[in-house]
Design an enzyme around this catalytic site. Structure first.
Site, mmCIF file in Angstrom:
data_model
loop_
_atom_site.group_PDB
_atom_site.id
_atom_site.type_symbol
_atom_site.label_atom_id
_atom_site.label_comp_id
_atom_site.label_asym_id
_atom_site.label_seq_id
_atom_site.Cartn_x
_atom_site.Cartn_y
_atom_site.Cartn_z
ATOM 1 N N SER A 1 19.897 35.193 12.773
ATOM 2 C CA SER A 1 18.986 33.976 12.869
ATOM 3 C C SER A 1 17.614 34.645 13.370
ATOM 4 C CB SER A 1 19.724 33.585 14.123
ATOM 5 O OG SER A 1 18.856 32.284 14.906
ATOM 6 N N LYS B 1 24.229 34.253 19.639
ATOM 7 C CA LYS B 1 22.907 34.815 19.074
ATOM 8 C C LYS B 1 22.674 36.033 20.003
ATOM 9 C CE LYS B 1 18.265 34.085 17.671
ATOM 10 N NZ LYS B 1 17.271 33.331 16.840
ATOM 11 N N ARG C 1 1.020 34.684 16.611
ATOM 12 C CA ARG C 1 1.301 34.921 15.167
ATOM 13 C C ARG C 1 0.192 34.651 14.366
ATOM 14 N NH1 ARG C 1 4.846 36.862 17.522
ATOM 15 N NH2 ARG C 1 7.196 36.127 17.777
ATOM 16 N N GLU D 1 22.186 32.276 23.437
ATOM 17 C CA GLU D 1 21.122 33.464 23.123
ATOM 18 C C GLU D 1 21.020 34.468 24.606
ATOM 19 O OE1 GLU D 1 17.582 32.676 21.164
ATOM 20 O OE2 GLU D 1 17.215 35.151 21.159
HETATM 21 P P1 13P Z 1 13.172 37.175 16.518
HETATM 22 O O1 13P Z 1 14.150 37.502 15.225
HETATM 23 O O2 13P Z 1 11.800 37.367 16.012
HETATM 24 O O3 13P Z 1 13.472 38.002 17.410
HETATM 25 O O4 13P Z 1 13.140 35.552 17.108
HETATM 26 C C1 13P Z 1 14.491 35.037 17.030
HETATM 27 C C2 13P Z 1 14.486 33.962 18.115
HETATM 28 O O5 13P Z 1 14.702 32.897 17.700
HETATM 29 C C3 13P Z 1 14.179 34.745 19.559
HETATM 30 O O6 13P Z 1 14.459 33.522 20.485
#
Ligand code: 13P
Length: 339
Positions: free
Chosen positions: A289, A219, A33, A177
């Protein structure tokens, strides 16, 4: 395990009009980034960037919690206040990414399984002592020729549930997630099928491993066309299919679902969330998130320059406000134009 603590924290994470800032980029990811804006990634530049985000005015009106990387959890603001205390004092819940990344899954070609279970109980105790009240573990499911395999989905679901049970043992809310990647050329139908298979496996394992569903936050990815797919589904279709799939697999006991943005543009990620919330009433809170979709404009406006901290904060504040509105189905184009 204190069930009430878990329930209270999970509900606060998905409170009306609020969502989560994912600022837990690993050291290699934040370097990518920073490379994009020509800034060297050092312990100090990473700290300064996170301080810019965490000290943004009114952030607490739209951001319920922040997911940090381990390095950040143990860092402090320039005035010496630890980040976890700075956030908690504003009413923002500190969280921590605890997985050790997606590694090749043995015997499964390109497919991956997320590692980090060994020693996790001891690490969770340490993180809790440092102020973390929730955690995150990301499983990665790739769409491709003949994949994902049931083997890959099962291995990742099993690890997610083991992680979630360990978190709850320490009164830490697990963000669960399972990310179906959106980078391939697949249609939205394929994404929906793979997301269906994945969520079904994840909730089976959460049940088997005695995870308290009232004390987690899911998530997931949205059900969306692959980035390389020539025909891209519109906002209404993404919203309708995503809600359809979630209703099939996510019990109403789960207090909230906080989406990842997965490389969608910032405004599109907001529009998708808003459209889903307009399909209510829904059994769970639907919020964000986001990592990239909350941070990309702020990163660019900051550009690594101390004089531009204010510009970076304004950009972050704007995205936080738009996504907060989308979490209640009250976002509009006019909000973008007003800025
Ligand atoms: P992004 O919203 O950039 O996909 O990142 C969220 C995240 O925590 C991925 O693990």
């Amino acid at each position: 395990m204190n069930a009430q603590t878990l329930i209270d924290t999970a509900r606060a994470m998905v409170a009306p009009g609020k969502g989560i800032l994912a600022a837990d980029e690993s050291t290699p990811t934040i370097k990518k980034r920073f490379d994009s804006i020509g800034v060297e990634s050092t312990e100090e530049s990473r700290r300064a960037y996170r301080e810019m985000l965490f000290t943004t005015a009114e952030m607490e009106n739209h951001i319920s919690g922040v997911i940090m990387y381990e390095e950040t959890l143990f860092q402090s603001a320039a005035d010496g206040v630890p980040f976890s205390k700075l956030l908690a004092d504003k009413g923002v819940i500190p969280g921590i990414k605890v997985d050790k990344g997606a590694k090749p899954l043995a015997g499964a070609g390109e497919e991956k399984v997320t590692e980090g279970l060994d020693g996790l109980r001891d690490r969770l105790i340490e993180y809790r002592n440092a102020g973390a009240r929730f955690a995150k573990w990301r499983a990665v499911i790739t769409i491709g020729d003949g994949i994902p395999s049931d083997y890959c989905i099962a291995a990742n679901a099993h690890a997610l549930a083991r992680y979630a049970a360990l978190c709850q043992e320490q009164d830490i809310v697990p963000i669960v997630e399972p990310e179906v990647l959106m980078d391939a050329d697949n249609s939205i139908e394929v994404c929906q099928d793979v997301t269906d298979r994945t969520l079904q496996a994840v909730f089976n394992e959460l049940h088997t491993q005695r995870v308290l569903l009232e004390g987690i936050v899911l998530k997931p990815n949205m059900v969306i066309s692959g980035k390389q797919c020539p025909s891209q589904a519109g906002v209404e279709e993404v919203a309708a299919r995503t809600v359809e799939t979630l209703k099939r697999h996510v019990p109403a006991a789960v207090p909230g679902i906080a989406f990842l943005s997965g490389g969608q543009s910032d405004e599109l990620a907001t529009a998708h969330l808003n459209a889903m919330n307009q399909l209510g009433p829904l059994p769970w809170s639907l919020t964000f998130s986001y990592g990239r979709a909350l941070q990309a404009p702020a990163l660019k406006a900051w550009g690594g320059s101390a004089e531009k901290l204010g510009a970076g904060q304004l950009a972050f504040q704007h995205r936080a406000r738009c996504n907060g509105a989308a979490a209640e189905g009250e976002y509009s184009d006019a909000m973008e134009k007003a800025a």
